[in-house]
Design a protein around this motif. Structure first.
Motif, short mmCIF file in Angstrom:
data_model
loop_
_atom_site.label_atom_id
_atom_site.label_comp_id
_atom_site.label_asym_id
_atom_site.label_seq_id
_atom_site.Cartn_x
_atom_site.Cartn_y
_atom_site.Cartn_z
N MET A 192 0.82 -1.13 0.05
CA MET A 192 -0.03 -0.11 0.14
C MET A 192 0.98 1.26 -0.07
SD MET A 192 -2.85 1.59 0.03
CE MET A 192 -3.04 3.29 0.26
N VAL A 193 0.97 1.85 -1.03
CA VAL A 193 1.88 2.97 -1.23
C VAL A 193 1.16 4.31 -0.78
CG1 VAL A 193 3.06 4.82 -2.72
CG2 VAL A 193 3.07 1.92 -3.11
N SER A 194 1.61 4.96 0.32
CA SER A 194 1.01 6.29 0.45
C SER A 194 1.46 7.59 -0.45
CB SER A 194 1.11 6.71 1.94
OG SER A 194 2.52 6.63 2.20
N GLY A 195 0.77 8.63 -0.44
CA GLY A 195 1.21 9.78 -1.14
C GLY A 195 0.15 10.10 -2.18
N GLN A 196 0.34 11.39 -2.69
CA GLN A 196 -0.82 11.84 -3.62
C GLN A 196 -0.85 10.93 -5.04
OE1 GLN A 196 -2.97 14.29 -3.49
NE2 GLN A 196 -3.83 13.64 -5.62
N GLU A 197 -2.02 10.96 -5.67
CA GLU A 197 -2.02 10.07 -6.67
C GLU A 197 -2.08 11.02 -7.69
OE1 GLU A 197 -4.59 6.47 -8.77
OE2 GLU A 197 -4.71 7.08 -6.77
N TYR A 198 -1.53 11.04 -8.92
CA TYR A 198 -1.60 11.54 -10.31
C TYR A 198 -1.73 10.66 -11.43
CZ TYR A 198 0.63 15.28 -7.21
OH TYR A 198 1.05 16.26 -6.19
N ILE A 208 1.26 15.66 -22.25
CA ILE A 208 0.31 16.73 -22.50
C ILE A 208 0.18 17.48 -21.05
CG2 ILE A 208 -2.23 17.35 -22.83
CD1 ILE A 208 -0.50 16.43 -25.36
N GLY A 209 0.18 16.75 -20.18
CA GLY A 209 0.17 17.57 -18.65
C GLY A 209 -0.23 16.31 -17.66
N ILE A 210 -0.44 16.89 -16.45
CA ILE A 210 -0.62 16.05 -15.10
C ILE A 210 -1.93 16.02 -14.54
CG2 ILE A 210 0.32 15.31 -13.14
CD1 ILE A 210 3.35 15.93 -14.12
N THR A 211 -2.48 15.22 -14.31
CA THR A 211 -3.67 15.36 -13.37
C THR A 211 -3.67 15.15 -12.03
OG1 THR A 211 -4.94 14.67 -15.75
CG2 THR A 211 -6.19 14.33 -13.54
N LYS A 212 -4.18 15.60 -11.03
CA LYS A 212 -4.24 15.33 -9.71
C LYS A 212 -5.39 14.61 -9.49
CE LYS A 212 -4.07 17.33 -5.18
NZ LYS A 212 -3.93 18.56 -4.11
N ILE A 224 -12.94 10.19 -6.93
CA ILE A 224 -14.12 10.83 -6.60
C ILE A 224 -14.00 12.26 -7.47
CG2 ILE A 224 -14.61 9.64 -4.67
CD1 ILE A 224 -13.31 12.12 -3.15
N GLY A 225 -12.51 12.60 -8.09
CA GLY A 225 -12.47 13.89 -8.49
C GLY A 225 -11.18 13.79 -9.29
N HIS A 226 -10.79 14.99 -10.26
CA HIS A 226 -9.64 15.04 -10.59
C HIS A 226 -9.65 16.61 -11.10
CE1 HIS A 226 -9.94 10.73 -11.66
NE2 HIS A 226 -11.07 11.04 -12.35
N GLU A 227 -8.27 17.31 -11.11
CA GLU A 227 -7.98 18.53 -11.65
C GLU A 227 -6.77 18.36 -12.60
OE1 GLU A 227 -5.34 21.97 -9.07
OE2 GLU A 227 -7.26 21.11 -8.23
N PHE A 228 -6.95 19.32 -13.41
CA PHE A 228 -6.12 19.54 -14.60
C PHE A 228 -5.79 20.85 -15.01
CE2 PHE A 228 -4.50 19.82 -18.78
CZ PHE A 228 -3.36 18.60 -18.72
N PRO A 229 -4.63 21.19 -14.94
CA PRO A 229 -3.46 20.59 -14.67
C PRO A 229 -3.19 20.65 -13.09
CG PRO A 229 -2.74 22.86 -15.47
CD PRO A 229 -4.29 22.70 -15.67
N ALA A 230 -2.40 19.50 -12.54
CA ALA A 230 -2.22 19.52 -11.16
C ALA A 230 -1.12 20.64 -10.79
CB ALA A 230 -1.51 18.17 -11.16
N ASP A 231 -1.38 21.34 -9.69
CA ASP A 231 -0.73 22.26 -9.13
C ASP A 231 0.44 21.59 -8.46
OD1 ASP A 231 0.16 24.68 -8.29
OD2 ASP A 231 -1.39 24.98 -6.55
N ILE A 232 1.56 21.66 -8.97
CA ILE A 232 2.78 20.68 -8.24
C ILE A 232 3.98 21.64 -8.64
CG2 ILE A 232 1.85 18.59 -8.26
CD1 ILE A 232 3.10 17.87 -10.77
N SER A 233 5.13 21.30 -7.76
CA SER A 233 6.28 22.06 -8.03
C SER A 233 7.06 21.52 -9.34
CB SER A 233 7.37 21.74 -6.74
OG SER A 233 7.85 20.17 -6.90
N THR A 234 7.93 22.48 -9.76
CA THR A 234 8.70 21.98 -10.99
C THR A 234 9.67 20.77 -10.81
OG1 THR A 234 8.85 24.42 -11.61
CG2 THR A 234 10.43 22.78 -12.61
N ASP A 235 10.08 20.44 -9.56
CA ASP A 235 10.85 19.13 -9.21
C ASP A 235 10.04 18.00 -9.48
OD1 ASP A 235 13.18 20.68 -9.19
OD2 ASP A 235 13.28 20.81 -7.00
N ASN A 236 8.77 18.14 -8.68
CA ASN A 236 7.84 16.87 -8.46
C ASN A 236 7.41 16.69 -9.97
OD1 ASN A 236 8.22 16.24 -6.16
ND2 ASN A 236 6.54 17.51 -5.36
N TYR A 237 7.16 17.59 -11.07
CA TYR A 237 6.60 17.72 -12.17
C TYR A 237 7.70 16.56 -13.04
CZ TYR A 237 5.19 18.80 -16.84
OH TYR A 237 4.53 18.44 -18.29
#
Length: 398
Positions: A192-198, A208-212, A224-237
């Protein structure tokens, strides 16, 4: 002169499935649906009049029917918006001399076990093991350490995916899965991996882009929901994009739409699964609203052998939330869904279950009774509006 036909081998039963049909018509094709049962599709009457009943798991029958259709009409292309038929649609396209992804690579990627094997050397997997019996599943779970995720090696929409906190949970769920499996008789037991899913949305190998992703409460993993594009740091992107590029390269996926799901665990991307298809859950609509890129149109154009140019024309943020009842029962509709206050933000609102429908919660996408899609200039704005709308809606269950 008659329009060329565009063949769809089955389809998503709603959402993007319907959008594929509508887009093919706008591109001046006549969409034709090959299916086992046309009655399961909530599509316009036009589509029901342009469908052919055939065993869509039998390639020889599909080829024979398409050869007959070709005697009177040109076939522009072949595709499927359904996870379960993308492989045979690719095989059919290749046999007819049409454009498609590599059918062998697509078929291999449909197996989550194959994905795990291919990605093992790159450190992109969670700890995992395969099990062919309940006893084996329990043993692997104890070795990996609880909680674990037990899931089928094939599937879609989080169907059959469950977190297990103890041996009794593993016994119950693995017994359930193994009783339903008719191929391979194999399930996966994973850390079971914890952490934000994208998810990473790709086309012809390019990002094209990353979805949160927003996921419901355990033990299930219904989105239950999605956001595009994900609001993430440049390094994590960059970490996420590098992982996606590695995964699709190892799986040989270079053509058309690709949807890579992962979690970012302590800055380490862990691949959940790679899908050789367009994202579901109306994510293509979010991309179109946010960036002005129509991936459904691009996919049809590509399958028809036409040139495709992906050009970003907007720079906004779009989000979807699915309405989920908290308990099983009879669905009687939704209250407070006239959103005049947000009419400039709401792109689409739809109730997907009919009043009077019996809802049995399964912990997957079938639990949803509706959704709302919004667009805004910033991630902060979209969060505020979405939360206000969701808190105002009341799902009437009895």
């Amino acid at each position: 002169m008659d329009k060329p036909i565009f063949i769809f081998v089955e389809s998503n039963t709603s959402g993007t499935g319907r959008l594929f049909i509508e887009t093919a018509k706008l591109l001046d094709f006549e969409p034709v649906l090959l299916c086992k049962n046309a009655d399961i599709y909530d599509f316009p009457e036009y589509v029901k009049k342009h469908s052919y009943v055939v065993d869509t798991s039998d390639l020889s029958q599909l080829i024979s029917l398409c050869k007959t259709l070709e005697q009177s009409r040109d076939i522009a292309g072949v595709f499927s918006s359904s996870e379960y038929y993308i492989s045979i649609a690719a095989q059919l396209a290749q046999r007819l001399g049409k454009y498609s992804g590599n059918a062998k690579h697509i078929q291999n990627t449909r197996s989550k076990l194959f994905q795990r094997t291919q990605l093992e050397q790159h450190g992109l997997n969670p700890k995992y093991a395969i099990a062919r019996s309940v006893e084996e599943a329990v043993r692997h779970a104890q070795t990996i350490g609880f909680p674990v995720v037990v899931k089928p090696i094939h599937g879609s929409g989080s169907v059959g995916v469950r977190m297990c906190n103890c041996p009794l949970d593993v016994i119950e769920h693995s017994k359930h899965l193994l009783s339903k499996i008719d191929e391979d008789n194999t399930i996966l037991v994973e850390e079971m991996v914890s952490g934000q899913e994208y998810s990473v949305e790709m086309f012809n190998g390019e990002v094209i882009g990353i979805t949160k992703k927003y996921v419901g409460d355990p033990p299930f993993f219904v989105e239950i929901g999605h956001e595009f594009p994900a609001d993430i740091s440049t390094d994590n992107y960059q970490r996420i994009v590098n992982a996606a590029h590695t995964a699709v390269r190892e799986l040989g996926l270079t053509w058309g739409p690709i949807h890579v799901e992962l979690r970012l665990a302590s800055l380490r991307p862990v691949i959940m699964e790679v899908n050789p298809r367009l994202a579901g859950d109306m994510i293509p609509v979010l991309i179109q609203q946010a960036y002005g890129i129509d991936l459904i149109e691009a996919t049809i154009q590509l399958a028809a052998g036409r040139s495709v140019r992906i050009t970003k024309t907007h720079d906004r943020v779009a989000a979807i939330r699915f309405f989920m009842p908290k308990s099983s029962g009879i669905f009687h509709g939704m209250n407070n869904w006239s959103f005049d206050k947000w009419k400039d933000t709401i792109v689409r609102f739809e109730i997907t279950k009919k009043p009077g429908s019996k809802i049995d919660l399964h912990g997957d996408f079938t639990d949803r009774v509706g959704y709302v899609i919004c667009v805004a200039e910033t991630s902060k704005d979209i969060h505020r509006v979405i939360e206000e709308i969701c808190s105002s809606v009341q799902i009437n269950m009895q």
